[in-house]
Design a protein around this motif. Structure first.
Motif, PDB file in Angstrom:
ATOM      1  N   GLN A   1       0.829  -1.201   0.000  1.00  0.00           N
ATOM      2  CA  GLN A   1       0.000   0.000   0.000  1.00  0.00           C
ATOM      3  C   GLN A   1       0.869   1.260   0.000  1.00  0.00           C
ATOM      4  O   GLN A   1       0.571   2.246  -0.688  1.00  0.00           O
ATOM      5  N   LYS A   2       1.956   1.226   0.766  1.00  0.00           N
ATOM      6  CA  LYS A   2       2.893   2.363   0.778  1.00  0.00           C
ATOM      7  C   LYS A   2       3.466   2.597  -0.612  1.00  0.00           C
ATOM      8  O   LYS A   2       3.600   3.734  -1.067  1.00  0.00           O
TER       9      LYS A   2
ATOM     10  N   SER B   1       2.127   1.789  -3.499  1.00  0.00           N
ATOM     11  CA  SER B   1       1.104   2.266  -4.429  1.00  0.00           C
ATOM     12  C   SER B   1       0.774   3.739  -4.227  1.00  0.00           C
ATOM     13  O   SER B   1       0.313   4.410  -5.146  1.00  0.00           O
ATOM     14  N   LYS B   2       1.021   4.249  -3.021  1.00  0.00           N
ATOM     15  CA  LYS B   2       0.736   5.658  -2.737  1.00  0.00           C
ATOM     16  C   LYS B   2       1.953   6.562  -2.960  1.00  0.00           C
ATOM     17  O   LYS B   2       1.847   7.782  -2.830  1.00  0.00           O
ATOM     18  N   SER B   3       3.082   5.973  -3.292  1.00  0.00           N
ATOM     19  CA  SER B   3       4.316   6.756  -3.415  1.00  0.00           C
ATOM     20  C   SER B   3       4.442   7.385  -4.798  1.00  0.00           C
ATOM     21  O   SER B   3       3.902   6.897  -5.790  1.00  0.00           O
ATOM     22  N   LYS B   4       5.197   8.487  -4.837  1.00  0.00           N
ATOM     23  CA  LYS B   4       5.417   9.230  -6.089  1.00  0.00           C
ATOM     24  C   LYS B   4       6.913   9.509  -6.229  1.00  0.00           C
ATOM     25  O   LYS B   4       7.513  10.159  -5.368  1.00  0.00           O
TER      26      LYS B   4
ATOM     27  N   GLY C   1       3.353   3.852  -7.183  1.00  0.00           N
ATOM     28  CA  GLY C   1       2.083   4.308  -7.741  1.00  0.00           C
ATOM     29  C   GLY C   1       2.172   5.354  -8.822  1.00  0.00           C
ATOM     30  O   GLY C   1       1.398   5.348  -9.789  1.00  0.00           O
ATOM     31  N   LYS C   2       3.128   6.283  -8.708  1.00  0.00           N
ATOM     32  CA  LYS C   2       3.271   7.338  -9.708  1.00  0.00           C
ATOM     33  C   LYS C   2       4.750   7.562  -9.979  1.00  0.00           C
ATOM     34  O   LYS C   2       5.535   7.771  -9.054  1.00  0.00           O
TER      35      LYS C   2
END
Length: 355
Positions: A22-23, A25-28, A51-52
């Protein structure tokens, strides 16, 4: 498609698990440079589920890139590196968001780009850009994952991590005369290994696992597989303010010009062609109104130059000529321009080159 299936082999690691995924997938993460290092970094960040991912590179794919920039196909020659890299990693993992910026990183766009991401990855081989990345990371309070290659040796570190040491703490001399890959040569394996080390640091930062290379530099030599880590401390260098950054990087920029556009000036007395390569570098070139002063000697021999002349500066590939142009501008030379591509580009146009 079930994401759990895609990431199953890393989710079952107790240090990662569903929470770690989850971490991710939320990271950029923003990667500066889609060359050799970037070509190793980008697939592993994408496949891990970051994630990005942003990709900044204003260059196009050349045939000479393919031996080390292995994400590109021969059919990509002549196309934008950023766009081609985006296409490749989007196909590798369509679940992530990818942004391509086919532009050169500069004082005008660095801060606005960095503010949109959590981690900045330096995958460049331009010393001046590394200082720019460092300073923009300080302004925006982002960690900088650093990598560099010199022939068969590579370095990796993480700067500005949790208020840790910066690039300037390790390399305070901004006028370094380092060679890039085009000038020094490189084997693809080197950039692959160092790029993977960088990707590893990014994942450790996101996941909060392991020991991040903050205040440490890892030096790896591929010829004998020797690996050393050296500690370095935070220096007295003060945190750079946004105002200081703007003043430093948004002053008069180095003007770059193609050799083709100045061919008609070769025989004019008002023009001087300044070669800042070392004397033993090939190919040799012979132009009327030419002088050779190696970059490392330029400051001490600056009196040999006439401030009233138009000075066209060239080196092997266009990196050192920019540094020399900046130095001359600081010394009140008003009409100085850096020749894009250096001798490696000039030799296509002039028949006077002696190899």
């Amino acid at each position: 498609m079930n994401s759990d299936n895609r990431y199953n082999r890393q989710i079952i690691l107790p240090e990662i698990g569903a929470e770690g995924q989850q971490k991710l997938s939320k990271s950029k993460v923003l990667v500066i440079g889609a060359g050799g290092l970037g070509a190793s970094i980008l697939p592993y960040l994408a496949s891990a589920g970051v994630g990005k991912i942003g990709i900044v590179d204003d260059d196009v794919v050349e045939i000479s890139n393919l031996h080390r920039q292995v994400i590109y196909k021969t059919s990509a020659v002549g196309k934008s590196k950023a766009e081609e890299a985006k296409l490749m990693i989007s196909e590798l993992n369509p679940e992530i968001e990818v942004e391509a910026f086919s532009e050169k990183l500069s004082g005008k766009n660095a801060i606005s780009l960095f503010e949109k991401y959590d981690i900045i990855v330096d995958a460049t081989d331009d010393i001046s850009i590394k200082y720019l990345i460092n300073d923009a990371c300080l302004v925006t309070n982002k960690p900088m994952v650093y990598g560099s290659i010199f022939r068969f040796q590579g370095q990796v570190s993480v700067f500005n991590y949790q208020n840790g040491p910066t690039y300037r703490c390790l390399y305070p001399d901004e006028n370094s005369n380092a060679l890039n890959c085009e000038d020094a040569g490189v084997i693809g394996i080197s950039v692959g290994i160092i790029g993977m080390f960088q990707a590893n640091e990014v994942l450790k930062i996101i996941l909060g696992i392991g020991a991040v290379l903050s205040g440490k530099i890892l030096v790896y030599t591929i010829l004998n597989n020797e690996q050393q880590k050296y500690d370095f401390d935070k220096s007295d260098f003060q945190n750079i303010s946004r105002e200081t950054f703007e003043e430093k990087y948004n002053k008069a920029q180095v003007e770059e010009i193609s050799f083709e556009s100045v061919l008609n000036e070769i025989n004019k007395d008002e023009a001087l062609f300044l070669d800042v390569r070392n004397e033993d570098e090939l190919p040799k070139i012979s132009l009327k109104n030419q002088i050779q002063i190696p970059l490392m000697n330029l400051e001490n021999e600056i009196e040999k130059l006439d401030k009233n002349q138009t000075i066209y500066v060239f080196c092997q590939s266009g990196i050192r000529s920019k540094i020399a142009t900046e130095l001359l501008q600081k010394n009140q030379f008003k009409n100085v321009k850096s020749i894009v591509g250096g001798v490696l580009g000039m030799k296509q146009l002039v028949g006077k080159i002696k190899v």
